[in-house]
Design a protein around this motif. Structure first.
Motif, mmCIF file in Angstrom:
data_model
loop_
_atom_site.group_PDB
_atom_site.id
_atom_site.type_symbol
_atom_site.label_atom_id
_atom_site.label_comp_id
_atom_site.label_asym_id
_atom_site.label_seq_id
_atom_site.Cartn_x
_atom_site.Cartn_y
_atom_site.Cartn_z
ATOM 1 N N GLU A 95 -0.185 -29.769 3.600
ATOM 2 C CA GLU A 95 0.154 -30.733 2.334
ATOM 3 C C GLU A 95 -0.245 -32.206 2.453
ATOM 4 N N GLY A 96 -0.533 -32.242 3.558
ATOM 5 C CA GLY A 96 -1.172 -33.816 3.821
ATOM 6 C C GLY A 96 -0.092 -34.766 4.076
ATOM 7 N N LEU A 97 1.253 -34.468 4.650
ATOM 8 C CA LEU A 97 2.165 -35.186 5.026
ATOM 9 C C LEU A 97 2.037 -35.287 6.588
ATOM 10 N N VAL A 98 1.608 -34.489 7.197
ATOM 11 C CA VAL A 98 1.580 -34.757 8.853
ATOM 12 C C VAL A 98 0.051 -34.517 9.143
ATOM 13 N N VAL A 99 -0.306 -35.379 10.311
ATOM 14 C CA VAL A 99 -1.535 -35.254 10.797
ATOM 15 C C VAL A 99 -1.062 -34.936 12.185
ATOM 16 N N HIS A 100 -2.343 -33.968 12.717
ATOM 17 C CA HIS A 100 -2.210 -33.459 14.185
ATOM 18 C C HIS A 100 -3.496 -34.040 14.783
ATOM 19 N N GLU A 101 -3.185 -34.723 16.040
ATOM 20 C CA GLU A 101 -4.413 -35.370 16.905
ATOM 21 C C GLU A 101 -4.353 -34.753 18.185
ATOM 22 N N PRO A 102 -5.454 -34.272 18.764
ATOM 23 C CA PRO A 102 -5.613 -33.511 19.961
ATOM 24 C C PRO A 102 -5.266 -34.494 20.894
ATOM 25 N N ASN A 103 -4.290 -33.902 21.844
ATOM 26 C CA ASN A 103 -3.796 -34.715 22.965
ATOM 27 C C ASN A 103 -2.808 -35.740 22.780
ATOM 28 N N ARG A 104 -2.378 -35.935 21.567
ATOM 29 C CA ARG A 104 -1.488 -36.743 20.913
ATOM 30 C C ARG A 104 -0.454 -36.246 20.127
ATOM 31 N N GLY A 105 -0.566 -35.101 19.845
ATOM 32 C CA GLY A 105 0.544 -34.389 18.985
ATOM 33 C C GLY A 105 0.688 -34.826 17.471
ATOM 34 N N ALA A 106 1.768 -34.333 16.759
ATOM 35 C CA ALA A 106 1.773 -34.748 15.372
ATOM 36 C C ALA A 106 2.518 -36.083 14.973
ATOM 37 N N ARG A 107 2.172 -36.474 14.019
ATOM 38 C CA ARG A 107 2.987 -37.607 13.402
ATOM 39 C C ARG A 107 2.825 -37.645 11.691
ATOM 40 N N VAL A 108 3.843 -38.485 11.003
ATOM 41 C CA VAL A 108 3.735 -38.558 9.608
ATOM 42 C C VAL A 108 2.560 -39.271 9.218
ATOM 43 N N ARG A 109 1.822 -38.719 8.481
ATOM 44 C CA ARG A 109 0.523 -39.344 7.924
ATOM 45 C C ARG A 109 0.794 -40.455 7.304
ATOM 46 N N MET A 110 -0.050 -41.715 7.480
ATOM 47 C CA MET A 110 -0.077 -42.915 6.698
ATOM 48 C C MET A 110 -0.961 -42.810 5.775
ATOM 49 N N VAL A 111 -0.692 -43.070 4.557
ATOM 50 C CA VAL A 111 -1.549 -43.008 3.061
ATOM 51 C C VAL A 111 -2.145 -44.441 2.997
ATOM 52 N N THR A 112 -3.338 -44.782 3.168
ATOM 53 C CA THR A 112 -4.002 -45.987 2.870
ATOM 54 C C THR A 112 -3.723 -46.668 1.746
ATOM 55 N N GLU A 113 -3.872 -47.842 1.405
ATOM 56 C CA GLU A 113 -3.927 -48.450 0.004
ATOM 57 C C GLU A 113 -4.932 -47.739 -0.917
ATOM 58 N N ALA A 114 -6.180 -47.725 -0.405
ATOM 59 C CA ALA A 114 -7.146 -46.891 -1.191
ATOM 60 C C ALA A 114 -6.680 -45.589 -1.687
ATOM 61 N N GLU A 115 -6.351 -44.714 -0.653
ATOM 62 C CA GLU A 115 -5.803 -43.321 -0.943
ATOM 63 C C GLU A 115 -4.874 -43.404 -2.003
ATOM 64 N N ALA A 116 -3.697 -44.361 -1.820
ATOM 65 C CA ALA A 116 -2.597 -44.633 -2.883
ATOM 66 C C ALA A 116 -3.053 -44.692 -4.258
ATOM 67 N N LEU A 117 -4.281 -45.463 -4.341
ATOM 68 C CA LEU A 117 -4.865 -45.713 -5.730
ATOM 69 C C LEU A 117 -5.594 -44.388 -6.190
ATOM 70 N N GLU A 118 -6.067 -43.530 -5.302
ATOM 71 C CA GLU A 118 -6.810 -42.422 -5.726
ATOM 72 C C GLU A 118 -5.604 -41.511 -6.076
ATOM 73 N N ILE A 119 -4.334 -41.317 -5.216
ATOM 74 C CA ILE A 119 -3.516 -40.357 -5.570
ATOM 75 C C ILE A 119 -2.934 -40.797 -7.056
ATOM 76 N N THR A 120 -2.757 -42.092 -7.402
ATOM 77 C CA THR A 120 -2.148 -42.471 -8.516
ATOM 78 C C THR A 120 -3.120 -42.086 -9.694
ATOM 79 N N GLN A 121 -4.511 -42.143 -9.547
ATOM 80 C CA GLN A 121 -5.628 -41.765 -10.607
ATOM 81 C C GLN A 121 -5.475 -39.885 -10.749
ATOM 82 N N ALA A 122 -5.515 -39.465 -9.768
ATOM 83 C CA ALA A 122 -5.244 -37.986 -9.914
ATOM 84 C C ALA A 122 -3.820 -37.652 -10.394
ATOM 85 N N ARG A 123 -2.824 -38.302 -10.025
ATOM 86 C CA ARG A 123 -1.539 -37.872 -10.919
ATOM 87 C C ARG A 123 -1.825 -38.211 -12.228
#
Length: 240
Positions: free
Chosen positions: A72-100
């Motif tokens: 769903e794009g809410l979590v990111v998993h990195e090898p040897n570092r585990g999972a974390r809540v995904r940070m949406v960048t400001e550029a992505e936020a604008l793209e999400i707003t446009q898609a919405r």
């Protein structure tokens, strides 16, 4: 007749409650809500051992939950570092707003075709409440009414695919939803834009409803651009 072997109990990870949901489903819903509601912040680590205790499920179920949230794009998993809540960048936020914007314009169009009199009445009442909040200077309550209106329009659209996609996009905007003050002057313009949307839905004019929603959300995107500029205040709130 061959003997029937005794039935084996279902594994704990797939135990179902009275509503037919598995323990993993319940854990997924709880963790997703914690992310969407901002209780878990962007970049916060999600440690499997801690989650088994917090969610009351085994590590296999936790991994399944994290995999669903990663899709769903809410979590990111990195090898040897585990999972974390995904940070949406400001550029992505604008793209999400446009898609919405594109999806909610479709939802408004469909709402104009399918909204019931009761749903239209709800939208009208919500407009009245938003106007009262604006006059009282209660911008947070205004924003709550704004959210109710958009949710009702999406519901009235009866468009399941748009509804699902919009929900997924909204969930990724945690960082930008939880700010404290509306952009100065935006609320008054927003109320006019929402009124035009509701007018078009009430008169069953799908072209006007789609155009009004697209116009409204283009201004939201413009506000987001301003908010994420180097000159922006860190306390601005973008709302739909």
């Amino acid at each position: 007749m061959d003997a029937v072997p005794p039935q084996q109990p279902a594994p704990a990870a797939v135990h179902r409650n009275g509503r037919g949901r598995t323990a993993a489903d319940e854990a997924y819903a709880r963790l997703r809500e914690d992310i969407v509601k901002g209780r878990l912040m962007p970049n916060q680590r999600l440690v499997e051992v801690d989650l088994t205790v917090a969610l009351g499920v085994g590590r296999t179920a936790v991994r399944t939950v994290l995999a669903r949230l990663e899709q769903e794009g809410l979590v990111v998993h990195e090898p040897n570092r585990g999972a974390r809540v995904r940070m949406v960048t400001e550029a992505e936020a604008l793209e999400i707003t446009q898609a919405r914007g594109a999806l909610e314009a479709l939802a408004a169009r469909e709402a104009a075709l399918h909204a019931t009199p009761e749903e239209v009445a709800f939208l009208r009442e919500t407009l009245t409440q938003m106007s009262a909040c604006l006059r009282a200077g209660d911008l947070l309550a205004y924003s709550d009414g704004n959210a109710r209106m958009h949710a009702k329009i999406i519901e009235a659209s009866r468009h399941q695919t748009a509804t699902r996609l919009i929900a997924g996009l909204k969930a990724q905007m945690v960082r930008f939803q939880y700010r404290t003050v509306l952009v100065p002057g935006r609320s008054a313009r927003s109320l006019v834009e929402h009124t035009r949307i509701v007018d078009a839905i009430e008169t069953a004019d799908p072209d006007a409803a789609e155009a009004a929603m697209r116009h409204h959300l283009s201004h939201v995107a413009d506000t987001l651009r301003e908010m994420t500029s180097p000159r922006a205040s860190p306390t601005d709130l973008v709302h739909f």
